[in-house]
Design a protein around this motif. Structure first.
Motif: not given
Length: 179
Positions: A67-74, A104-111, A113-124
């Motif tokens: 769904l995310g891929e189809e609609l561009g919701f990174l 996931a990390l490739a898409a995280a900075p482009l999320d 909805n988030e303020n950087g926490i996605s990138e940190l969670n994925v990096l962890t």
């Protein structure tokens, strides 16, 4: 005996919650509220993971990724890849987990909805996986990125230290321990 009954009742409520969520997900799709639909898929997948229903959770995460891929919701793609990576890690498939977490990390900075926490969670999750694989050469360059993202999050929190800054110290120590 009373505790056993309470545990059984709690599990029954979780199972009923899964059925309600499935109906709600379909309704959101009919209403064309696709971002909400994807977020509900994620919540359902997490619920299923807690119940150790990994195959069912993976099915919902894959639907969410598509769904995310189809609609561009990174953001949806990021969380779906991360969830699939966590499932692969739990199954001991660390190479597959690392690949999913890299996606996931490739898409995280482009999320969106988030303020950087996605990138940190994925990096962890990715750092943890790379250390399991003894892939120190790949993990080492990710540490400065993790530290920078943690400091940026602290800055957005009004200068208060966020827990990720402490986690970055753990990863640095882990790296030195391995070397």
């Amino acid at each position: 005996m009373e505790m056993m009954m309470a545990g059984t009742e709690g599990m029954e409520r979780m199972i009923q919650g899964v059925k309600v969520n499935e109906r709600y997900i379909e309704l959101l799709g009919k209403m064309q509220r696709f971002r909400d639909q994807g977020e509900r898929m994620y919540a359902l997948a997490l619920n299923l993971m807690v119940q150790y229903k990994r195959q069912e959770a993976a099915r919902w995460l894959k639907r969410m990724r598509d769904l995310g891929e189809e609609l561009g919701f990174l953001g949806l793609e990021c969380r779906a890849f991360q969830g699939l990576g966590q499932l692969a890690n739990e199954e001991g498939r660390h190479e597959a987990a690392a690949e999913l977490l890299r996606n996931a990390l490739a898409a995280a900075p482009l999320d969106e909805n988030e303020n950087g926490i996605s990138e940190l969670n994925v990096l962890t999750d990715l750092l943890d996986t790379l250390f399991k694989l003894n892939a120190v050469d790949e993990a080492a360059p990710l540490l400065p990125r993790f530290e920078a993202a943690a400091k940026a999050l602290s800055g957005r929190m009004g200068g208060h230290r966020c827990p990720f800054e402490l986690i970055s110290l753990y990863w640095s120590a882990k790296l030195h321990e391995v070397l």
